[in-house]
Design a protein around this motif. Structure first.
Motif, PDB file in Angstrom:
ATOM      1  N   UNK A  56       0.830  -1.206   0.000  1.00  0.00           N
ATOM      2  CA  UNK A  56       0.000   0.000   0.000  1.00  0.00           C
ATOM      3  C   UNK A  56       0.864   1.254   0.000  1.00  0.00           C
ATOM      4  N   UNK A  57       1.967   1.209   0.737  1.00  0.00           N
ATOM      5  CA  UNK A  57       2.875   2.357   0.754  1.00  0.00           C
ATOM      6  C   UNK A  57       3.483   2.589  -0.621  1.00  0.00           C
ATOM      7  N   UNK A  58       3.869   1.515  -1.292  1.00  0.00           N
ATOM      8  CA  UNK A  58       4.446   1.632  -2.630  1.00  0.00           C
ATOM      9  C   UNK A  58       3.415   2.179  -3.615  1.00  0.00           C
ATOM     10  N   UNK A  59       2.165   1.738  -3.502  1.00  0.00           N
ATOM     11  CA  UNK A  59       1.112   2.225  -4.389  1.00  0.00           C
ATOM     12  C   UNK A  59       0.872   3.719  -4.189  1.00  0.00           C
ATOM     13  N   UNK A  60       0.903   4.170  -2.926  1.00  0.00           N
ATOM     14  CA  UNK A  60       0.716   5.596  -2.641  1.00  0.00           C
ATOM     15  C   UNK A  60       1.859   6.415  -3.230  1.00  0.00           C
ATOM     16  N   UNK A  61       3.073   5.890  -3.134  1.00  0.00           N
ATOM     17  CA  UNK A  61       4.222   6.587  -3.713  1.00  0.00           C
ATOM     18  C   UNK A  61       4.110   6.619  -5.239  1.00  0.00           C
ATOM     19  N   UNK A  62       3.662   5.529  -5.843  1.00  0.00           N
ATOM     20  CA  UNK A  62       3.522   5.487  -7.297  1.00  0.00           C
ATOM     21  C   UNK A  62       2.494   6.506  -7.776  1.00  0.00           C
ATOM     22  N   UNK A  63       1.394   6.667  -7.039  1.00  0.00           N
ATOM     23  CA  UNK A  63       0.383   7.670  -7.401  1.00  0.00           C
ATOM     24  C   UNK A  63       0.979   9.070  -7.367  1.00  0.00           C
ATOM     25  N   UNK A  64       1.745   9.342  -6.335  1.00  0.00           N
ATOM     26  CA  UNK A  64       2.374  10.646  -6.194  1.00  0.00           C
ATOM     27  C   UNK A  64       3.360  10.903  -7.327  1.00  0.00           C
ATOM     28  N   UNK A  65       4.189   9.920  -7.636  1.00  0.00           N
ATOM     29  CA  UNK A  65       5.188  10.084  -8.680  1.00  0.00           C
ATOM     30  C   UNK A  65       4.553  10.241 -10.058  1.00  0.00           C
ATOM     31  N   UNK A  66       3.451   9.527 -10.296  1.00  0.00           N
ATOM     32  CA  UNK A  66       2.753   9.656 -11.572  1.00  0.00           C
ATOM     33  C   UNK A  66       2.202  11.068 -11.742  1.00  0.00           C
TER      34      UNK A  66
END
Length: 341
Positions: free
Chosen positions: A294-304
């Protein structure tokens, strides 16, 4: 074309920060960098700058600037600060064209502790260990290793874009109430019984007025340790939550020390660091444990979001005299209609 940004006034704690000084914690050198990395990146990306370009981190003490000799395009993003251009109200997240002599003022507003003032082309300052970030405790980086003050002049770099549209920055990811902060438990959560971990997550915790760029102190239920509250000192990541003997959590932030010897019950995930940093003293919050995925997914959303063009919408046209519009050169004659209500 380069330019010069002039500081007319600055409250305590406003400094130059870029993406941070990485790779030197092992030598005891603090990373510094922005307290709210997302807001810092949004302000830069709205101008076409790299996300980690040097910008001004503005504290609750506020700041007032102007351009010298040549116009500058600047962006503001972060907490809901009060922003005005020659007294004219602006949205809290905005891109403006700043003419020489026109004054942009940022003051503490409805919410948040930090906002970021970026300039197209970034700030052109000498790098210390690869970074322009200011660490005032050691006096390195930024402008002479200190907070900004009236009379300071900062050179700017060459903008990446020929022109940048002015208007309100559309960044829904910056709308982050601090009521719930996501964490990953550990690395020393085994120093706490399950009921103490449950108490830690539930809180509620109150943000203390003792905090600064080094740490955020929380006040709430006393946490107890299963055994000693001392560990062999190990590395400290930004967002690490230590629990010393008195049982009140301490969250280590941008200017944290490189190592620490108290058990760390949890670590705030990267996308929520700004959420915590923007919580004013007296705010209440609790924590939610999330998985690594979940933490990685949140970071991916931010980076996108940051990888794309940051949306900037023109402000609503309203009535002003031609002299006013020529003097401000603000958003090609657009102003925030809500500010006029």
């Amino acid at each position: 074309m380069t330019g010069t940004l002039s500081i007319l006034s600055a409250g305590p704690g406003s400094t130059v920060q870029d993406g941070g000084r990485h790779g030197y914690l092992r030598y005891g050198v603090t990373g510094a960098g922005p307290m709210d990395p997302l807001a810092h990146a949004v302000a830069n990306r709205a101008l076409g700058n790299p996300a980690g370009a040097a910008a001004i981190e503005v504290s609750l003490g506020g700041i007032e600037i102007t351009a010298e000799e040549a116009p500058l395009t600047v962006a503001v993003a972060g907490g809901a600060f009060s922003a005005t251009l020659d007294g004219q109200a602006l949205p809290p997240a905005v891109v403006v064209h700043l003419e020489p002599g026109v004054q942009l003022r940022l003051r503490a507003g409805a919410a948040g502790c930090w906002c970021y003032l970026a300039v197209a082309g970034g700030l052109d300052l000498p790098l210390v260990l690869g970074s322009a970030s200011t660490h005032t405790r050691t006096g390195i980086g930024g402008l002479e290793g200190r907070a900004l003050a009236a009379g300071d002049r900062l050179a700017t770099g060459t903008p990446a874009r020929v022109s940048v549209a002015a208007g309100a920055i559309q960044a829904p990811l910056l709308e982050r109430p601090a009521e719930t902060i996501r964490v990953i438990l550990g690395p020393q959560d085994d120093f706490f019984a399950p009921d103490q971990i449950a108490s830690f997550l539930a809180g509620p915790w109150t943000v203390s007025a003792r905090g600064d760029r080094m740490a955020c102190f929380l006040e709430g239920p006393k946490l107890t340790h299963l055994r000693s509250y001392n560990i062999t000192s190990d590395g400290i990541a930004m967002g690490a939550i230590q629990v010393p003997g008195e049982g009140q959590p301490i969250i280590l932030m941008a200017d944290r020390q490189s190592t620490g010897g108290y058990p760390k019950i949890a670590t705030i995930i990267g996308p929520d660091l700004g959420r915590l940093a923007q919580a004013r003293p007296g705010s209440t919050l609790c924590f939610r444990s999330v998985s690594h995925a979940e933490a990685v997914a949140a970071r991916a959303e931010e980076q996108a979001f940051l990888a794309g063009a940051i949306p900037v919408e023109p402000l609503i046209r309203t009535r002003f005299t031609s002299e006013f519009l020529l003097g401000l050169n603000l958003v090609d004659g657009y102003v925030d209609a809500h500010a006029q209500a």
